[in-house]
Enzyme design. Sequence first.
Site, PDB file in Angstrom:
ATOM      1  N   GLU A 385       0.846  -1.186   0.000  1.00 59.03           N
ATOM      2  CA  GLU A 385       0.000   0.000   0.000  1.00 59.03           C
ATOM      3  C   GLU A 385       0.876   1.228   0.000  1.00 59.03           C
ATOM      4  O   GLU A 385       2.049   1.189   0.369  1.00 59.03           O
ATOM      5  CB  GLU A 385      -0.926   0.023   1.219  1.00 59.03           C
ATOM      6  N   GLY A 386       0.281   2.339  -0.454  1.00 55.36           N
ATOM      7  CA  GLY A 386       0.942   3.628  -0.427  1.00 55.36           C
ATOM      8  C   GLY A 386      -0.031   4.664   0.089  1.00 55.36           C
ATOM      9  O   GLY A 386      -1.005   4.342   0.763  1.00 55.36           O
ATOM     10  N   PHE A 388      -2.136   6.570  -1.651  1.00 54.63           N
ATOM     11  CA  PHE A 388      -3.418   6.629  -2.330  1.00 54.63           C
ATOM     12  C   PHE A 388      -3.826   5.298  -2.955  1.00 54.63           C
ATOM     13  O   PHE A 388      -4.901   5.203  -3.517  1.00 54.63           O
ATOM     14  CB  PHE A 388      -3.381   7.703  -3.431  1.00 54.63           C
ATOM     15  N   GLY A 389      -2.997   4.278  -2.909  1.00 52.26           N
ATOM     16  CA  GLY A 389      -3.326   3.012  -3.532  1.00 52.26           C
ATOM     17  C   GLY A 389      -2.939   1.841  -2.670  1.00 52.26           C
ATOM     18  O   GLY A 389      -2.154   1.961  -1.728  1.00 52.26           O
ATOM     19  N   GLN A 390      -3.519   0.696  -3.002  1.00 53.29           N
ATOM     20  CA  GLN A 390      -3.205  -0.532  -2.288  1.00 53.29           C
ATOM     21  C   GLN A 390      -3.329  -1.699  -3.257  1.00 53.29           C
ATOM     22  O   GLN A 390      -4.066  -1.634  -4.239  1.00 53.29           O
ATOM     23  CB  GLN A 390      -4.144  -0.714  -1.092  1.00 53.29           C
ATOM     24  N   VAL A 391      -2.587  -2.779  -2.967  1.00 50.80           N
ATOM     25  CA  VAL A 391      -2.543  -3.953  -3.831  1.00 50.80           C
ATOM     26  C   VAL A 391      -2.845  -5.179  -2.984  1.00 50.80           C
ATOM     27  O   VAL A 391      -2.283  -5.352  -1.897  1.00 50.80           O
ATOM     28  CB  VAL A 391      -1.162  -4.094  -4.518  1.00 50.80           C
ATOM     29  N   ASP A 525       9.389   6.291 -14.418  1.00 50.99           N
ATOM     30  CA  ASP A 525       9.579   5.911 -13.008  1.00 50.99           C
ATOM     31  C   ASP A 525      10.304   4.575 -12.925  1.00 50.99           C
ATOM     32  O   ASP A 525       9.941   3.711 -12.134  1.00 50.99           O
ATOM     33  CB  ASP A 525       8.226   5.845 -12.299  1.00 50.99           C
TER      34      ASP A 525
END
EC number: 2.7.10.1
Length: 747
Positions: A385-386, A388-391, A525
Site C-alpha cells: 500500500e501507499g 493513495f493506492g493498495q494492492v 519511473d
Amino acid sequence: MIQLQNTFIFIALTIFTSASTTSLKNETKPLNTISTLAAQTNISNPEEDLFDTNGAPKSDTVNASTTTDRHKIPRWVNEQKMQKRLHAEPAGNTVQFRCAVQGARPITVDWYKDGEPIKKNGRLGGYKFRQRNQQISLESVIMSDRAKYMCVAHNKYGSINHTYELDVVARIPIPPVLSADGMKNQTVKVGSTVTFRCRIVYSDAHPHVEWLKYNVNVTVLKRAGINTTDAEMEKLTLKNVSFADAGEYTCLAGNSIGVSHVSAWLTVLPVVDENDVWTEEIPQDTHYLIYIFGVVCFIILLAFIVYMCNSRYQNKDPPRLIPIENPDNIPPMSKMEEPVMLFGNEQAWRRMCLPHADHIEINIQPDLQWELKREDILLHERIDEGFFGQVFRADLIRCAGGRKEKVDAAVKMLKSTRTEKDMLDLLTEMDQMKRVGKHKNIVNLLGVCTQNGILWLVTEYAQKGNLRDYLRRNRPSELQYELSTPDSPAPPRDEPLTLRALMSASHQVARGMEYLSQKKCIHRDLAARNVLVANDFVMKIADFGLARDIRSNDYYRKETRGHLPYKWMALEAMTDNMFTHATDVWSFGILLWEIFSLGGSPYPGVKTHDLVRFLRNGDRLEQPQFASSELYRLMRDCWEESPRRRPQFRQLVEDLDRMLASSSSLEYIDLNSPCEADYLPSDVDSNEDTESRDSANATGEDSDSVFEPIDGHGAHAYEVDEAGPLLNPQPDANIVCNGHARMQSDV
C-alpha cells in the site's frame, strides 16, 4: 637544375636569387640551352598531382642533395582544414574524411575504425577510397557507423596520424514543416502584383516544392528544377493579375517521409472609376428589418440545436456509475469541481467530481475485451500500500479449454485518501497497459473491473516482491539490514546471489524497456522498487502510473504539479520537465547501480536541492562494489549530460547480452568481503539522516521516500532527502517485506 630523363622533366627544388641559364640534356647527348628560368619553391596539391613533391614520378628516385630529410617525412596538406575532429551527421547522409599528405614517395595511407583496420566491404554499402587512399567516403551512414576513424600515413622516413570522430544523429521522421505567415488570403485589383511566400521551417530530408492553383482544374504553376534555389521556390509572384488569376493557391512541399501544404485565396476586384461611384442611402427602416430578421434566425437555430441534443441524449442508454467508496468516512472536500473530459482511446465519456457525499462517481463505458466479473475474483491479504493506492493478492477464476482454472493475480485499487488526480492516474495506467500489450518482462494486465463497484486493475502476481527488497533481503549476512519490525522475525532469504543473477536481472529489464520504447511508451519511473521478481527469477517492469504515450511526439513535457522520482530523473527532466526515451536510459543507469549495490540508495548524503548542481559539475555515482569496470562504463554512458550521446535500449540489450554470456553462473557474491560503501545502512544515524526522517515524519512519509513534488515549471514545492537508512527501522505494520507494484504517488 632541370634534367630530362626517361622522357620526364625533373625540376630540382632550387631557389635562384636571379635569372640563370638552364640547360637540358638527354641520356645520350646534351641539348642546347633553350630558355632562361627563374625557379621558385612550390608544393603541389597531392590530390590533383600525379607526381611527388620533388616533381619525380612515383617510380623514380630523388637526388638526396636537393631535398632535406624534413621534406621526406610525411606531413599534412591544408592541416587547418583538419582541425574539426567531431562530425555530427544525420542518418542517411554521405560523410567524407580527408587526410591529404605529402612527403617522399612511396607514402602509404591506412584507415582504422576504432583501432581496427577498415576493409572496403566492412559495412553495408562499403567504404570508398579516393586519391590514393587519402580520402574515405561513407554513403548513407547509419547508427552503427558511429566510431573514431584514424588515418595513418607512413613511409620509410616516419609516420603521422589523425583521428576523426563521427556521431550519427537519428533523423526525425516527419514531413516538411511549413510556415503560413506568408500564405494569407489577399484581395487586389486588376493589374496589381501579388506575392505569396511559403517558408520551410524544418525538413530533415531535402524537400521538393511545387506551387499549384486550384480553380476548376489543378494547374502546376512552378516546380523545382535542377538549377532552381530554395529561395526561388519559397516565393510565387503574380504580375499584372487579371480575373483569371483569382482562386486558391497552394504551396506543396514533400520529402521521403510525407507531404505538407499551405493554401491561400486570391480575390481580384475590378478597377472602379471614381466618376462612376455612386451611393444610395439605405432607408432607416431597412436597418431595423435586417436586425429583427437576424435575431429571429438566431433563435430558430438555437431551438433546433437544443432539440437535436435532447433527441440524441434520450436515445442513448444511461451510463453506469462506479462508486468509489470512502470506508474511513473522511470528510470530503468543501469545493466541488465538475470538469468534463475524454480519456485516452476509450469510446466513452466520464464526469469527474469530488461531491459532498463520501464517494466519487465516474461514468465509464465497459471495455468488453478486458472487463472481468467481480465474482470471479477472490481477494486475499493486502501485499502493499501507499498513500493513495493498495494492492491485494487474489485468485482469478478463468475459463480455458472448456474448464475453469485458478490464476494468481494482483488487484490494484485506490484508498480512501484518493483525489480526482489519483483516479485519473489510475485510469491512465489502465489505458497504457491496454495499449502496450504483453511481454515477458513487463507486468501484464489480465483485466479490469469497472462496473458495480470500485475500480480494480487485475495484473500478474510476482511471488518474490519488488527487486529492491529482493536484493536487500538476499544480501550477505553482515550487510543485511533486516526488513522487519523488532517484534517480527526476519524475512526468509531466497537463495545466494551470483554475479550472473545480477547480470541476468539487468538484461531482462533492458529487454522490457526496449519493448516499451518500440511501443512509443516512456516509463518515467524506472527503478528497482518498480521491477517485480516472479518465479524462476523473471523480472517484470511494473507501475505504469507515470508512463506516457508519445506516439504523436518523441517527447513528453510535464506541465502539471505532481510527485516525481527526483533522484532517478535525468538532468534535463529535472530542469526542463522534458521526458524522452533518453531520460528512461538515465533511470536505467541508476537501476543498474541499485542492482550492483544490492539495493543501495543513490546519491547518499546529497540533498535533493543540491542534486542539479552536483550533476552539472560532472559528478556521478561511484562504482558499486559488485560492478565490473566494463559495467560501470555502461552506467556512465547512461548518465551522459547530452541525451543524444546516451545509448539506446537496443544497444544496452546487446551489450548486456554479451556480458551475460561471458559471466559465470558459479560466481557467488563474496560473503566475507568487507563493504563500507556510503549507500549501505549504518548503525549510527548521521545528523543528516535524523533531519531526513524528521522531515519525512512531519509530512507523513517514510525516510525512504523517492518522490519529489514538482510544479509545471520545474520548481520544487518541498524537499524530501533520501540520505537516511535503506528502510525505515519501524515500518507500518500493514506493509510487508515483499512489496508489490506501487501507485504513482506511493512511496
